[in-house]
Design an enzyme around this catalytic site. Structure first.
Site, PDB file in Angstrom:
ATOM      1  N   HIS A 118      68.330 -43.626   7.784  1.00 53.95           N
ATOM      2  CA  HIS A 118      69.374 -44.664   7.673  1.00 53.95           C
ATOM      3  C   HIS A 118      69.626 -44.968   6.206  1.00 53.95           C
ATOM      4  CE1 HIS A 118      66.353 -47.830   6.845  1.00 53.95           C
ATOM      5  NE2 HIS A 118      65.654 -47.366   7.860  1.00 53.95           N
ATOM      6  N   ASP A 171      67.752 -61.533   7.186  1.00 55.34           N
ATOM      7  CA  ASP A 171      67.397 -60.233   7.772  1.00 55.34           C
ATOM      8  C   ASP A 171      66.202 -59.677   6.999  1.00 55.34           C
ATOM      9  OD1 ASP A 171      67.414 -57.763   8.983  1.00 55.34           O
ATOM     10  OD2 ASP A 171      69.307 -57.096   8.124  1.00 55.34           O
ATOM     11  N   ARG A 183      59.136 -50.077   7.468  1.00 55.71           N
ATOM     12  CA  ARG A 183      60.349 -50.491   6.759  1.00 55.71           C
ATOM     13  C   ARG A 183      60.005 -51.787   6.028  1.00 55.71           C
ATOM     14  NH1 ARG A 183      63.578 -50.057  10.554  1.00 55.71           N
ATOM     15  NH2 ARG A 183      63.829 -52.137  11.427  1.00 55.71           N
ATOM     16  N   GLU A 227      66.501 -52.104   2.254  1.00 54.77           N
ATOM     17  CA  GLU A 227      65.581 -51.864   3.363  1.00 54.77           C
ATOM     18  C   GLU A 227      65.237 -50.396   3.590  1.00 54.77           C
ATOM     19  OE1 GLU A 227      67.393 -52.407   7.300  1.00 54.77           O
ATOM     20  OE2 GLU A 227      69.094 -53.324   6.315  1.00 54.77           O
ATOM     21  N   ASP A 229      61.205 -56.730  12.348  1.00 55.85           N
ATOM     22  CA  ASP A 229      62.521 -56.910  11.726  1.00 55.85           C
ATOM     23  C   ASP A 229      63.138 -58.114  12.421  1.00 55.85           C
ATOM     24  OD1 ASP A 229      65.116 -56.821  10.782  1.00 55.85           O
ATOM     25  OD2 ASP A 229      65.355 -54.664  11.083  1.00 55.85           O
ATOM     26  N   HIS A 248      65.915 -49.088  16.747  1.00 57.70           N
ATOM     27  CA  HIS A 248      66.445 -50.308  17.375  1.00 57.70           C
ATOM     28  C   HIS A 248      65.557 -50.756  18.541  1.00 57.70           C
ATOM     29  CE1 HIS A 248      70.752 -49.434  15.691  1.00 57.70           C
ATOM     30  NE2 HIS A 248      69.920 -49.880  14.784  1.00 57.70           N
ATOM     31  N   HIS A 306      72.958 -53.135   3.691  1.00 60.70           N
ATOM     32  CA  HIS A 306      74.300 -53.503   4.165  1.00 60.70           C
ATOM     33  C   HIS A 306      74.620 -54.878   3.600  1.00 60.70           C
ATOM     34  CE1 HIS A 306      72.049 -56.027   7.035  1.00 60.70           C
ATOM     35  NE2 HIS A 306      71.278 -54.977   7.226  1.00 60.70           N
ATOM     36  N   HIS A 346      75.431 -57.627   9.641  1.00 63.87           N
ATOM     37  CA  HIS A 346      76.118 -56.558   8.905  1.00 63.87           C
ATOM     38  C   HIS A 346      77.468 -57.156   8.556  1.00 63.87           C
ATOM     39  CE1 HIS A 346      73.593 -52.891  10.363  1.00 63.87           C
ATOM     40  NE2 HIS A 346      72.852 -53.940  10.102  1.00 63.87           N
ATOM     41  N   TYR A 367      59.753 -43.066   8.851  1.00 65.90           N
ATOM     42  CA  TYR A 367      59.428 -43.019  10.285  1.00 65.90           C
ATOM     43  C   TYR A 367      58.994 -41.600  10.615  1.00 65.90           C
ATOM     44  CZ  TYR A 367      62.611 -46.844   9.360  1.00 65.90           C
ATOM     45  OH  TYR A 367      63.224 -47.933   8.780  1.00 65.90           O
ATOM     46  N   GLU A 405      62.202 -54.831   4.112  1.00 67.77           N
ATOM     47  CA  GLU A 405      63.592 -55.283   3.946  1.00 67.77           C
ATOM     48  C   GLU A 405      63.641 -56.681   3.344  1.00 67.77           C
ATOM     49  OE1 GLU A 405      65.764 -55.762   7.656  1.00 67.77           O
ATOM     50  OE2 GLU A 405      67.668 -55.663   6.575  1.00 67.77           O
ATOM     51  N   ASP A 434      76.629 -70.857  36.877  1.00 71.77           N
ATOM     52  CA  ASP A 434      76.364 -72.213  36.362  1.00 71.77           C
ATOM     53  C   ASP A 434      76.422 -72.313  34.847  1.00 71.77           C
ATOM     54  OD1 ASP A 434      75.537 -74.943  36.642  1.00 71.77           O
ATOM     55  OD2 ASP A 434      73.594 -74.308  35.827  1.00 71.77           O
TER      56      ASP A 434
HETATM   57  N1  GLY Z   1      68.185 -56.143  11.487  1.00 72.27           N
HETATM   58  C1  GLY Z   1      69.303 -55.304  11.389  1.00 72.27           C
HETATM   59  C2  GLY Z   1      69.249 -54.505  10.173  1.00 72.27           C
HETATM   60  O1  GLY Z   1      68.252 -54.484   9.499  1.00 72.27           O
HETATM   61  O2  GLY Z   1      70.210 -53.906   9.788  1.00 72.27           O
HETATM   62 MN    MN Z   2      69.210 -55.096   7.683  1.00 75.94          MN
HETATM   63 MN    MN Z   3      66.724 -55.946   9.570  1.00 75.48          MN
END
Ligand code: GLY
Ligand code: MN
Ligand code: MN
Length: 435
Positions: free
Chosen positions: A349, A270, A404, A383, A259, A242, A353, A360, A387, A406, A36
């Site tokens: 990480h 973000d 984190r 960011e 996040d 993630h 970005h 991204h 951890y 950011e 649907d």
């Molecule tokens: N929320 C995705 C990142 O921080 O890259």
């Molecule tokens: Mn990000």
């Molecule tokens: Mn993020």
């Protein structure tokens, strides 16, 4: 909404960059969810960037100028259909879309197979996002082959397929004033969502209840969607980079990492904030939090025109490596910790970005093998994080702390503008808003 003249100006700019040829840029396909309903529709970023047109099934065709003719902008879109509009809502149809969105010509998308070989005839090159969608790759090659079948008549078929993203990514990387207006507003809405989450969070609530507050704020202020799946991660869940289950109970004494950012009119924000579930940082949480905040501030200070993309990351790493040594998490000198990569046990990480239509966003990070220079109009996240998972060689009182911080940053002529500055991040500010 961004005035149409800005989309036309982008098309004109892109058409000038093309060295002859025809560009074919389809929007994103609809995705069926069940018998649907479709998933919420999101246009293709390149297509929207050049058209401002949000309907599914659109295809943009740009024919570059030649000695004999100016450039031509053509839209293929759904036909008017009174019956379908009863079910699915308004659609422009080619005539109205041509006027409203400033095209030279517009046709029904059902005409594509008939008209594209004609539009490709005697063109030297086809520009498309090669490899983005196998079905479109096949269609384009099919049309080129159709033109080729007629070369005995003396016509020419395109001999090159070029990646349109080569130029478009560079254009998208430098945000114009209209884009920055939308991004400031998106950042502002997301900032309000994080403030609301801090005010609302209490022990024994569930992560999804806080997610609901974020989504409420996005929607309440006119954002169309979250820009990505929100991460609402209490306690040890924050050490899953993630994490998206968002279904655990929040415990007094734990931190909560959020996040989350909205998408507004095609542009993402973000933001990550980390704060104590009960509104008061413990002493060890304070130590790690302040270290990440110091790293972030060092990185932001390097987000200046003339510095390279990698300078903010290096600045964050220096601060974090020294901090890990001071806390007994790493041993040896800063240089040794950076060289061996030992810091990656706690920070695995990069520090950001590009940010824009996609969270991204488009744009190369290196040019000719070197980190590229930051320039006014580039928009990025900063960011850093930390951890700490349970491990034998890590003191137990650090275990399961995930942090984190950011923010979204625009490079300006003289430095940087912080789009998300109003989301509290100093320890005292957070404890104050959570009272
Ligand atoms: N929320 C995705 C990142 O921080 O890259
Ligand atoms: Mn990000
Ligand atoms: Mn993020």
């Amino acid at each position: 909404m961004t005035a149409i003249k800005h989309f036309i100006a982008r098309r004109e700019h892109f058409a000038k960059k093309m060295q002859g040829g025809v560009a074919i840029i389809p929007t994103a396909p609809e995705r069926l969810r069940n018998r649907d309903a479709h998933y919420p529709y999101r246009f293709d970023s390149y297509f929207y960037y050049l058209t401002g047109f949000k309907e599914p099934e659109g295809v943009l065709v740009i024919i570059a100028a030649t000695d004999k003719a100016p450039a031509k902008h053509i839209l293929f879109c759904r036909e008017k259909d009174v019956e379908r509009e009863i079910w699915d809502g308004f659609r422009y149809g080619p005539d109205a879309a041509k006027e409203k969105f400033g095209f030279d010509e517009a046709y029904a998308v059902s005409e594509l197979d008939k008209l594209l070989p004609k539009l490709m005839t005697d063109q030297t090159a086809v520009y498309s996002a090669i490899g983005q969608d196998a079905i479109w790759d096949q269609r384009i090659i099919g049309w080129v082959n159709q033109v080729r079948e007629h070369i005995r008549r003396g016509i020419q078929a395109p001999t090159e397929i070029k990646d349109c993203r080569f130029f478009l990514d560079e254009m998208r990387l430098i945000k114009d004033a209209e884009e920055l207006k939308v991004m400031r507003r998106a950042a502002d809405i997301s900032t309000q969502a994080h403030q609301r989450a801090m005010r609302t969070t209490r022990p024994d609530m569930h992560e999804y209840e806080i997610e609901a507050e974020l989504l409420y704020t996005f929607c309440k202020h006119g954002a169309q969607a979250p820009a990505y799946t929100s991460i609402v991660a209490g306690g040890r869940n924050a050490c899953v980079l993630h994490y998206v289950e968002n279904n655990a109970e929040l415990k007094a004494g734990d931190l909560l990492l959020i996040d989350a950012g909205c998408e507004l009119d095609g542009y993402a924000s973000d933001i990550t904030r980390t704060f104590p579930v009960n509104g008061k940082f413990t002493s060890v949480q304070k130590d790690i939090y302040q270290l990440v905040l110091n790293a972030q501030q060092a990185a932001i200070a390097k987000a200046n025109p003339g510095n390279t993309w990698n300078d903010p990351h290096q600045a964050a790493l220096q601060v974090l490596a020294q901090g890990f040594i001071d806390l007994g998490l790493c041993q040896g000198s800063v240089d040794a910790v950076l060289e061996s990569g030992d810091y990656k046990r706690f920070y695995m990480h990069r520090t950001g970005h590009w940010l824009g239509m996609d969270v991204h966003d488009a744009g190369e990070y290196k040019q000719k093998g070197e980190w590229r220079q930051l320039q006014p109009g580039m928009t990025l996240t900063i960011e850093p994080g930390c951890y700490i998972r349970p491990a034998e060689n890590v003191s137990e009182h650090f275990w399961n702390i995930g942090i984190r911080i950011e923010d979204d940053v625009v490079i300006t002529q003289t430095g940087q503008e912080l789009l998300t500055a109003a989301a509290p991040k100093e320890i005292a500010e957070i404890e104050e808003i959570m009272q």
